[in-house]
Design an enzyme around this catalytic site. Structure first.
Site, short mmCIF file in Angstrom:
data_model
loop_
_atom_site.label_atom_id
_atom_site.label_comp_id
_atom_site.label_asym_id
_atom_site.label_seq_id
_atom_site.Cartn_x
_atom_site.Cartn_y
_atom_site.Cartn_z
CG ASP A 187 -1.86 -1.13 1.29
OD1 ASP A 187 -2.15 -1.69 0.22
OD2 ASP A 187 -2.30 -1.48 2.41
CB ILE A 188 0.23 4.74 -1.09
CG1 ILE A 188 1.13 5.92 -1.42
CG2 ILE A 188 -0.94 5.14 -0.20
CD1 ILE A 188 0.60 6.82 -2.50
#
Ligand code: URA
Length: 246
Positions: free
Chosen positions: A105-106
């Protein structure tokens, strides 16, 4: 090298996406050992077979694999119109043909592999190969023995199937401003979207920080600062290949 699907080989060689490559095959523009090839699933041996497209021989690029200590704020993608991507962290001359092996995920940090080797990536990501991925997860609340038991039994995170058994252990618990904070380590063998966060959500808890520390027998090199990367050693690559069944 073992056999690979023709469409994957052509896509890895930079001839387009898998569907673009299928078009090339349909159009009769690809030859394997002098015979026109039409089937994307045909197996070829890149070390022995000679592959031509539009009359030009396709030479396999040498397989390379980097480990990146991914910082938060970067998408696990090769390009994006709006946000920085992990490939931006590499020097331009090293980026060619590389893509991330799966996604973090970012806001997730830690070990992310980047390779140009589609077969290796595929082997590492296939749930059939049971490749371990280990994360440090900081969780709001008190993670307890019952949670560990539930993780080990597999959880319903809203998918068709429950998750595969996951190994969860609590490393420490501290008192935060709004209640206890648990430092945990979790090992999973799948890579469903937001899997770790959704597993904790399934037991009513929220992940506030996530970092991958290991994948496929490979530990994150802690001498890499956030955003730094290095090529895998030969020994590390061999270990990964074994995990990936390649
Ligand atoms: N699980 C998540 O929830 N996020 C990640 O980035 C990786 C695993």
């Amino acid at each position: 090298m073992s056999q690979v699907r023709l469409d994957r080989f052509l896509a890895n060689a930079g001839l387009g996406t898998r569907s673009q490559v299928k078009e090339l095959l349909r159009a009769g523009l690809v030859e394997v050992n002098g015979a026109r090839a039409k089937r994307p699933e045909e197996k070829i041996d890149p070390d022995r077979d000679r592959i031509f497209c539009r009359g030009e021989e396709i030479i396999r690029e040498e397989s390379v694999c980097y480990m990146l200590n991914k910082p938060a704020g970067f998408l696990s993608a090769t390009e994006d119109r709006y946000q920085p991507v992990v490939l931006d962290l590499l020097e331009e001359k090293e980026r060619k043909g590389l893509f991330p092996v799966g996604r973090l995920d970012i806001d997730t940090e830690g070990l992310l592999l980047l390779t140009n080797d589609g077969a290796l990536a595929h082997g590492l990501l296939s749930p059939r190969h049971h490749v371990d991925k280990t994360y440090r997860a900081r969780v709001a609340g008190l993670v307890n023995e019952e949670d560990c038991r539930l993780f080990a039994g597999g959880l319903d995170i809203g998918e068709k199937k429950r998750t595969m058994p996951a190994f969860l252990r609590v490393l420490s618990v501290t008192e935060g401003e709004t209640g206890p904070i648990s430092e945990t380590e979790i090992t999973i063998q799948e890579g469903k979207f937001h899997q770790v966060k959704r597993m904790f959500a399934a037991v009513g808890k929220q992940v506030i920080y996530l970092k991958r520390t290991a994948m496929g027998g490979l530990l994150l090199d802690e001498t890499l600062q956030k955003g730094e990367y290095r090529k895998l050693t030969r020994e590390e690559t061999e270990r990964l290949r074994q995990y990936a069944g390649k």
